[in-house]
Scaffold this motif. Structure first.
Motif, PDB file in Angstrom:
ATOM      1  N   TYR A   4       0.982   7.024  -6.693  1.00 21.78           N
ATOM      2  CA  TYR A   4      -0.105   7.971  -6.968  1.00 21.78           C
ATOM      3  C   TYR A   4       0.121   9.353  -6.338  1.00 21.78           C
ATOM      4  N   LYS A   5       1.107   9.448  -5.476  1.00 23.41           N
ATOM      5  CA  LYS A   5       1.439  10.738  -4.882  1.00 23.41           C
ATOM      6  C   LYS A   5       2.476  11.482  -5.711  1.00 23.41           C
ATOM      7  N   TYR A  46       0.967   4.329  -2.611  1.00 20.96           N
ATOM      8  CA  TYR A  46       0.959   5.731  -2.160  1.00 20.96           C
ATOM      9  C   TYR A  46       2.028   6.538  -2.909  1.00 20.96           C
ATOM     10  N   TYR A  90      -5.926   1.102  -1.559  1.00 16.00           N
ATOM     11  CA  TYR A  90      -4.563   1.256  -2.047  1.00 16.00           C
ATOM     12  C   TYR A  90      -4.027   0.002  -2.745  1.00 16.00           C
ATOM     13  N   CYS A 133       0.835  -1.215   0.000  1.00 18.42           N
ATOM     14  CA  CYS A 133       0.000   0.000   0.000  1.00 18.42           C
ATOM     15  C   CYS A 133       0.862   1.255   0.000  1.00 18.42           C
ATOM     16  N   PRO A 138      -3.916  10.639  -2.026  1.00 13.44           N
ATOM     17  CA  PRO A 138      -3.242   9.649  -1.171  1.00 13.44           C
ATOM     18  C   PRO A 138      -2.665  10.280   0.090  1.00 13.44           C
ATOM     19  N   VAL A 140      -2.755   4.922   4.157  1.00  8.78           N
ATOM     20  CA  VAL A 140      -1.905   3.769   3.861  1.00  8.78           C
ATOM     21  C   VAL A 140      -1.942   2.775   5.011  1.00  8.78           C
ATOM     22  N   ILE A 143      -6.096   6.766  -7.184  1.00 13.45           N
ATOM     23  CA  ILE A 143      -6.238   7.378  -5.861  1.00 13.45           C
ATOM     24  C   ILE A 143      -6.064   8.882  -6.003  1.00 13.45           C
TER      25      ILE A 143
END
Length: 282
Positions: free
Chosen positions: A15-16, A12, A59, A8, A38, A43, A35
């Motif tokens: 997608y971050k 993160y 996630y 997860c 995020p 998470v 996501i």
């Protein structure tokens, strides 16, 4: 839980910092996994709590199996212990308790059923004595494993099972494949090859990370491949990259198992010392 949590965290990061916007050329299902906002707090929740005590994970979509595996493992522990005293009644009690799961989570029933079949086969030493029948079971199981609700190849099955074709066929596929393998010494010898054992050690890490790998490849590599067989090339890249990222994850998986064992030993010894240690007046 630790490998699930790490998977997860990987999502993160992706997608971050890497995939910051949804790509319209991906399928509707895959776009739904995007996501939007995020966060590290999410998470932890979607990696360490929700998959095991509720359902699914925002996630990492594949973590929906964690709850079934956790409860199924508890089932095995309980009824393996009870079978020491009475194998027959523990098996009957195991079977009768499965419908109770239906009221907890309808999707979990078949999963617990798989645990039950494994329990029965192991306890009663059920095997297929005819080698050729075991091969037929394997082929039939592999065929069922490819089922889809709208596939022409399974049209006659979906006529009876309808929307449950995929779910039920996978359930029976697991049973036929497992039973055929443990019944056939030749198949077991092949699967016990060192290379296949090493690949088996990577299967869980690949399972945890393949969604992230697909997201990376489809967002960045696929748009660059303006060729006739770009989809096939992407599949090959996904397979290779999945193995590459699975290697460090497998090391982390082994570390997580060691941590789990040490934690369990510490808890058991602490309880044992607390209960059986002589009382001390203060």
């Amino acid at each position: 839980m630790l490998p699930a949590l790490l998977s997860c965290f990987v999502s993160y990061v992706i997608y971050k910092f890497i995939i910051v916007e949804n790509k319209v050329f991906l399928s509707g299902w895959f776009n739904g996994l995007f996501i939007n906002s995020p966060s590290l707090l999410d998470v932890f929740y979607y990696g360490a709590i929700k998959p095991f005590f509720s359902t699914g994970s925002l996630y990492n979509n594949v973590l929906w199996t964690m709850r079934t595996e956790l409860i199924g493992s508890i089932y095995i522990y309980i009824f393996s212990y009870l079978s020491i005293y009475n194998k027959k009644y523990s098996t009957i009690l195991f079977l009768l308790s499965i419908p109770i799961v239906y009221f907890i989570d309808k999707t979990m029933v078949l999963g617990i059923g798989c645990f039950f079949f494994g329990f029965v086969v192991f306890k009663y030493k059920y095997i297929i004595k005819n080698e050729y029948i075991s091969y037929l079971f394997l082929l039939f199981g592999l065929y069922l494993a490819g089922a889809h609700n709208d596939s022409i190849s399974y049209e006659y099955i979906s006529y009876f099972l309808g929307k449950y074709t995929y779910t039920l066929c996978n359930f029976f596929a697991a049973f036929f494949i497992m039973l055929s393998i443990i019944s056939n010494e030749k198949i077991k010898k092949v699967l016990n090859h060192k290379l296949l054992c090493k690949l088996g050690a990577l299967s869980f890490p690949i399972y945890l990370l393949h969604i992230s790998v697909i997201a990376i490849v489809c967002n960045f590599i696929y748009p660059l491949l303006n060729i006739e067989y770009s989809s096939i090339l992407c599949v090959l890249i996904i397979i290779v990259l999945s193995f590459i990222v699975a290697i460090p994850m497998s090391k982390f998986d082994l570390l997580a198992v060691k941590i789990s064992k040490k934690t369990a030993t510490f808890i058991v010894l602490s309880i044992k010392n607390y209960i059986f240690s002589p009382s001390v007046d203060i």
